[in-house]
Design a protein around this motif. Sequence first.
Motif, PDB file in Angstrom:
ATOM      1  N   THR A 216       0.841  -1.197   0.000  1.00  0.00           N
ATOM      2  CA  THR A 216       0.000   0.000   0.000  1.00  0.00           C
ATOM      3  C   THR A 216       0.883   1.258   0.000  1.00  0.00           C
ATOM      4  N   GLY A 217       0.530   2.251  -0.781  1.00  0.00           N
ATOM      5  CA  GLY A 217       1.352   3.452  -0.913  1.00  0.00           C
ATOM      6  C   GLY A 217       1.183   4.439   0.234  1.00  0.00           C
ATOM      7  N   ILE A 218       2.155   5.338   0.357  1.00  0.00           N
ATOM      8  CA  ILE A 218       2.114   6.445   1.324  1.00  0.00           C
ATOM      9  C   ILE A 218       2.014   7.750   0.532  1.00  0.00           C
ATOM     10  N   LYS A 219       1.020   8.562   0.852  1.00  0.00           N
ATOM     11  CA  LYS A 219       0.849   9.833   0.139  1.00  0.00           C
ATOM     12  C   LYS A 219       1.803  10.910   0.666  1.00  0.00           C
ATOM     13  N   ARG A 220       1.966  10.951   1.988  1.00  0.00           N
ATOM     14  CA  ARG A 220       2.809  11.992   2.575  1.00  0.00           C
ATOM     15  C   ARG A 220       3.431  11.467   3.872  1.00  0.00           C
ATOM     16  N   VAL A 221       4.728  11.706   4.052  1.00  0.00           N
ATOM     17  CA  VAL A 221       5.424  11.289   5.268  1.00  0.00           C
ATOM     18  C   VAL A 221       5.381  12.442   6.261  1.00  0.00           C
ATOM     19  N   LYS A 222       4.782  12.180   7.451  1.00  0.00           N
ATOM     20  CA  LYS A 222       4.653  13.216   8.482  1.00  0.00           C
ATOM     21  C   LYS A 222       5.618  13.003   9.650  1.00  0.00           C
ATOM     22  N   ASN A 223       5.962  11.719   9.914  1.00  0.00           N
ATOM     23  CA  ASN A 223       6.818  11.432  11.061  1.00  0.00           C
ATOM     24  C   ASN A 223       7.784  10.292  10.737  1.00  0.00           C
ATOM     25  N   PHE A 272      10.327   3.593   0.547  1.00  0.00           N
ATOM     26  CA  PHE A 272       9.826   4.680   1.372  1.00  0.00           C
ATOM     27  C   PHE A 272       8.429   5.153   0.960  1.00  0.00           C
ATOM     28  N   ASP A 273       8.021   4.831  -0.256  1.00  0.00           N
ATOM     29  CA  ASP A 273       6.692   5.257  -0.700  1.00  0.00           C
ATOM     30  C   ASP A 273       5.635   4.181  -0.453  1.00  0.00           C
ATOM     31  N   GLU A 274       5.973   3.127   0.330  1.00  0.00           N
ATOM     32  CA  GLU A 274       5.016   2.077   0.698  1.00  0.00           C
ATOM     33  C   GLU A 274       4.916   1.967   2.218  1.00  0.00           C
TER      34      GLU A 274
END
Length: 368
Positions: A216-223, A272-274
Motif C-alpha cells: 500500500t502506498g504512502i501519500k505523505r510522510v509526516k513522522n 519509502f513510498d510504501e
Amino acid sequence: MGQAQKKRQQGVRHQEVELELWELDADEDDSCAGGARRNGRGRTASADRNRTADSRSGYAGDQNRTTGSRNRGGHSRQLQLYDAGRNQNSSRVRRRSSQRELQIQDIRRYQGGRADGVRAGNVYRGSARPVQSIRRRRAKRRKAYVVRTMAVLLAVLCLVLIYFMTGEIYRFTHDRGHKGVLQIMSEKAVDPDSKVAPPEIIEDLLEVNDYSRPGTGIKRVKNIFVHYTANPGTSAANNRSYFANLPLTKERSASAHLIIGYDGELIQCIPFDEQAYAVRTRNEDSISIECCYLSEDGAFTQETYDTLIHTLAWLIDKYDLSAEDILRHYDCGGKKCPLYYVEHEDAWDRLLDDVAAYKDGSKQADAG
C-alpha cells in the motif's frame, strides 16, 4: 496344512495301529482255541469210532480171528492218520503264531519309537518338518515386518527432507525481494533537494505479502518512528529474515522500512513510498526504523547510534521535517519501544539534539 489337522491325522493313525494290534491278538486267541476244539473233536470222533468197533466186535462175539485182525489193523491206520493231521495242524499253528509274534514285535517297536518321539517334543517320523516350516514362516513374517518398518521410516525421512528443502528454496527465492538485487543507496544519484548525503543503504526489499509488505502506498510522510528489535544479539539480516518468513509462520504482521545492525549496517526492506507494519495507527503516513542492540537494557552500540543519527538527519531533510517530527514507538500507543530511550528521557532528548546538529552541520559544510 494346519497344526490341528496334523494332530487329528496322527490320532487316527494311532487308532488304526491299536486296532490292528487288537485284531492280531484276537486272531491268535481264535487260532489256539480252534486248534484245541479241532483236537477235541478228533479225539471224540476217534473214541466214538473205537467204541463202535468194540461194540461191533462184541456183537460178533465169535467171529473169526482174521476179521478181528483186520479190524485192529484198520484202527491203527486211523490213529496214524489222526496223529499226522494233528501234527500238521500244530506246525501250521506254530508258523502262524511266529508270524503274528513278529508282526506284534514290529508294532510294539513302532509304538515305542512314537512314544519316544512324543516325549522328546517331536512328532514321530516327520516331526522335524512341521517345526522347520513354522520357523521359516516366523522368519518370513519378521523379515516382512522389518521391510515395512524401514519403508515407513524412509518415507518419513523423505517427507522431512522435502519440507526443509522447500522452505530453503522459498527463502532463497523470496528473501531477495522482488527486485532480487542488493543496491547501495550512496551509489545512486544524490537527491538535489537534500542537503544531507544519504547513508550507505543495503536495499534488500521484501516480496509483497499480507504479513510484512502490504504494497500500500504512502501519500505523505509526516513522522519518522524509531524502534528497537526487542531481541538482543540479533543482526539486521536476522530481523530482515524474520519479516520475510512471516508469510510462512503467520505469527503476526510486522516490518519496518529500515533495519540498523549493531555493527552499523543499514538494510532497507520496504520502499519509502510504501507502508510498513510498524505503528498500527500511523503506518499510512510514517517511516519506521528498527535498531538492533546487544545490551539487556536496550542501549544501542556506538555504531548503531551513529548510523541512526545520520539516517534520521537525511530523512527529515529529505521530507522537509524537523527533529521534533522524530518519534518513539512509545509516543504513539504507549509501547516501551525503544526500551532504553523510554526509560531514559534525557538520552532521547540528547539523540534529537544530535540529529539537529548533524543536519545543520551538513548544511553549513555544504554552504562553506
